[in-house]
Enzyme design. Structure first.
Site, PDB file in Angstrom:
ATOM      1  N   SER A 108      -0.145   1.883  -5.363  1.00 38.52           N
ATOM      2  CA  SER A 108      -0.342   1.345  -6.827  1.00 38.52           C
ATOM      3  C   SER A 108      -1.753   2.058  -7.595  1.00 38.52           C
ATOM      4  CB  SER A 108      -0.282  -0.250  -6.951  1.00 38.52           C
ATOM      5  OG  SER A 108      -1.729  -0.524  -6.522  1.00 38.52           O
ATOM      6  N   LYS A 109      -1.575   1.794  -8.761  1.00 38.54           N
ATOM      7  CA  LYS A 109      -2.733   2.057  -9.768  1.00 38.54           C
ATOM      8  C   LYS A 109      -4.195   1.562  -9.023  1.00 38.54           C
ATOM      9  CE  LYS A 109      -4.359   1.670 -14.165  1.00 38.54           C
ATOM     10  NZ  LYS A 109      -5.781   2.020 -13.740  1.00 38.54           N
ATOM     11  N   ARG A 110      -3.913   0.484  -8.688  1.00 46.81           N
ATOM     12  CA  ARG A 110      -5.127  -0.475  -8.308  1.00 46.81           C
ATOM     13  C   ARG A 110      -5.765   0.326  -6.895  1.00 46.81           C
ATOM     14  NH1 ARG A 110      -2.715  -5.706  -7.810  1.00 46.81           N
ATOM     15  NH2 ARG A 110      -1.418  -4.759  -9.394  1.00 46.81           N
TER      16      ARG A 110
END
Ligand code: GLU
Length: 505
Positions: free
Chosen positions: A262-264
Site C-alpha cells: 500500500s501507499k502507507r
C-alpha cells in the site's frame, strides 16, 4: 474477429495516481502484445463518476510515456474501436443491457436500499440470487403492467444479471489453469443503474472487451473473483467463441511479505509506490514518484518485470526488447510477489553503471551548476567516471564529489585526530616540494616520483597518503589519491596542501 491477432488492453479507472502494481499489469500486457505481434489498447473505465479524480487520466498517460510503454490504440491514441472512454459509450451499454433483458438473461429490480437492508436483517447471509429473487420486488415477481407503471412513474431501478444455480463455471487462466467455481456462490450482480443511466463495471468491461476484440485479459489478482461472472456474461450474450483467455497476475506484497503493498508502506519505508509524483487535487498531499526520486525508467521497468515473473535463468538485467523476447505469461507465479524496493535501488545502480559517463554527466551537470560551481563538461565527466560506481542515484553524486570542485574549508575532526600526526606538516611540506618539481601532473607522471620519494625517505606510505587525502578532500574518503590530485591539477593541489599545513600545523 481479426483472425488470430492478439489484442490486449490496459483499462484503468481514473480514480487517482496509477499504483505501481497497475504499472506492472500494463507492462505485462505490453510485453505479451509485442511478443505476439499483437495490439495493446488503452481504455478508461470511468463509469463510476463518484470516484473520478481530475488529472488522473493525464497522469496515467504521462507515466507510460516516461516508462516507454507504448499503446497502439485507445484514449489519446485513436483507433477504430472508439470511443475508448467508457463515459462516452453510454448508448452502447444501454443497447446491450436491453439485449439481456429481451432474452431473459437479466431482469429489472426495484428494491430500495432500505428494503435490501431489511432483507439482510431478516435473512442470515442474504444474497440476491436464484434462491431469494422470487421474494423480491422485480420484473420476475411483479406483473408486467406494474413493472411498466413503476418505470413510467420514474421509480429508480437496477438491472440484475439472472444467474442460474447449479452450473459449474470454468475460467481458463493462463497462470492459474482451469479455475472452477459453482454458480451458486454468485449473486445476481447489478449490471445497470437507472439513477445515473450507467452500467456497472462488469457489464461495461465485458461489452467493451468483446467489441474491442480483446483476446487476452491480463489483470491483477483482485479481479479473479469477478472472472466467473465475466465468463457467464460472455455466454449470456452468445459470445463464447470469442471469450478471452484470462491471466490474473499475482499481488504485489509488502516488503515484509505479508499483506498487499500500500501507499502507507511507501511512506513508512521511504520508497515511492507511484511512477510519477502525484499532487492530490483535493487534499493537496504530494506523493513521491519514481521519476522525481531519480530512477531511470529502464530500471523501473526491469525491476517491475521481475516482480511475479522470472526467466528461469540467472539473468536479471533486461532491456525492454529483451523482456519482450524472454517474457512468458504462463511462468508467472501464482503467489504474491514481495515488493523488494531495495532491489529497485540496486537496479538503478546497475543502470548507472551501464550508461556511459557522458550521459550521467549531462544529468549531473545541472546539479553541479545549482551548487554554484562553474565546471566544464570535461571535468564533470571525469568526476562521473571516477565516482559513478559508488552511487545508486545521480543526485547522490554531489555529496560524494563536491570536494573535486570546492576546496575543503574544514577538516573532519575524527580524521584529523587519527591521520594528522605530529610530523604530518613536515612531511606534507616536503611532498609539496616534490610535487612542485613535477611537470607532467597526470597520474602516471606523479605516482612513480612520489613513491620513489616515500621509499627513499623511508616514510610509511599510509602516513603520507592519509595526510595527503585529508589535505585535498577534508575527510578520509574518496577515490585513488593520484586520481584526485591529477584531476585538481598542480596549482590547486599545492594550494590545498599549503592550506591544510597552515590550518592543521
Ligand atoms: N477498471 C479496472 C481497474 O481499474 C480494470 C480491471 C480489468 O482489467 O478488467 O483495474
Amino acid at each position: 474477429m481479426s483472425e488470430g491477432k492478439v489484442r490486449v488492453r490496459f483499462a484503468p479507472s481514473p480514480t487517482g495516481p496509477l499504483h505501481i502494481g497497475g504499472v506492472r499489469t500494463a507492462l505485462y500486457n505490453y510485453l505479451f502484445a509485442r511478443q505476439h505481434g499483437g495490439e495493446l489498447v488503452f481504455r478508461i473505465e470511468d463509469t463510476d463518476s463518484q470516484r473520478f479524480v481530475p488529472g488522473a487520466e493525464e497522469y496515467i498517460l504521462e507515466s507510460f510515456k516516461w516508462l516507454g510503454i507504448r499503446f497502439d490504440e485507445g484514449v489519446s491514441f485513436g483507433g477504430k474501436h472508439g470511443p475508448y472512454r467508457q463515459s462516452e459509450r453510454r448508448d452502447i451499454y444501454k443497447e446491450y443491457v436491453g439485449k439481456l433483458l429481451d432474452t431473459g438473461k437479466a431482469y429489472i429490480a426495484f428494491d430500495t436500499p432500505e428494503e435490501l437492508e431489511a432483507k439482510r436483517k431478516e435473512i442470515e447471509n442474504f444474497q440476491y440470487d436464484s434462491h431469494t429473487r422470487g421474494r423480491m420486488r422485480n420484473s420476475l415477481t411483479l406483473p408486467k403492467e406494474e413493472v411498466e407503471g413503476l418505470i413510467e412513474d420514474g421509480q429508480q431501478y437496477v438491472v440484475r444479471f439472472k444467474i442460474d444455480a447449479g452450473q459449474e463455471i470454468h475460467v481458463n487462466d493462463m497462470i492459474r489453469g482451469d479455475v472452477r467455481v459453482k454458480s451458486d456462490i454468485l449473486d445476481d450482480k447489478v449490471l445497470y443503474k437507472s439513477a445515473d443511466e450507467l452500467p456497472t463495471y462488469h457489464l461495461a468491461n465485458i461489452v467493451d472487451d468483446h467489441l474491442m476484440e480483446i483476446t487476452h485479459v491480463i489483470r491483477g489478482e483482485e479481479w479473479l473473483p469477478s472472472a466467473p461472472l465475466h465468463v457467464l456474461l460472455y455466454r449470456a450474450f452468445g459470445w463464447e467463441d470469442t471469450m478471452p483467455q484470462f491471466a490474473h497476475l499475482p499481488l504485489l506484497l509488502k516488503p515484509e511479505g505479508k499483506g498487499k503493498l500500500s501507499k502507507r508502506d511507501g511512506d513508512r519505508l521511504g520508497f515511492p509506490v507511484f511512477p510519477l509524483e502525484w499532487h492530490d487535487p483535493k487534499t493537496e498531499e504530494v506523493s513521491s514518484g519514481y521519476r522525481e526520486s531519480g530512477y531511470f525508467p529502464e530500471a523501473v521497468v526491469n525491476f517491475l518485470a521481475l516482480l511475479g515473473w522470472n526467466p528461469g535463468t540467472e539473468q536479471e538485467l533486461f532491456s525492454l526488447d529483451e523482456l519482450v523476447e524472454a517474457f512468458d505469461i504462463t511462468k508467472c507465479s501464482k503467489s504474491g510477489a514481495k515488493f523488494d524496493y531495495q532491489k529497485g535501488i540496486w537496479f538503478n545502480h546497475e543502470y548507472i553503471l551501464s550508461k556511459n559517463d557522458d550521459e550521467i554527466a549531462r544529468l549531473f551537470a545541472p546539479i553541479v551548476a545549482n551548487n554554484g560551481v562553474d565546471a566544464t563538461m570535461e571535468q564533470i565527466t571525469a568526476v562521473v567516471h571516477l565516482m559513478k560506481d559508488r552511487v545508486s542515484f545521480v543526485k547522490e553524486l554531489w555529496d560524494l564529489c563536491s570536494f573535486f570542485f570546492i576546496a575543503p574549508t574544514e577538516y573532519d575532526a575524527k580524521t584529523v585526530k587519527k591521520r594528522w600526526k605530529d610530523y604530518s606538516a613536515k612531511q606534507m611540506t616536503e611532498l609539496a616540494e616534490v610535487l612542485e618539481e613535477i611537470d607532467d601532473f597526470s597520474i602516471e607522471g606523479q605516482e612513480p616520483i612520489v613513491m620513489k620519494w616515500v621509499e627513499e625517505k623511508e616514510y610509511k606510505l599510509g602516513d603520507i597518503m592519509n595526510a595527503f587525502r585529508l589535505a585535498l578532500v577534508g575527510i578520509g574518503k574518496g577515490p585513488g589519491m593520484f586520481d584526485i590530485s591529477a584531476f585538481l591539477g598542480k596549482e590547486e593541489t599545492l594550494r590545498r596542501l599549503h592550506a591544510a599545513i597552515a590550518a592543521l600545523g
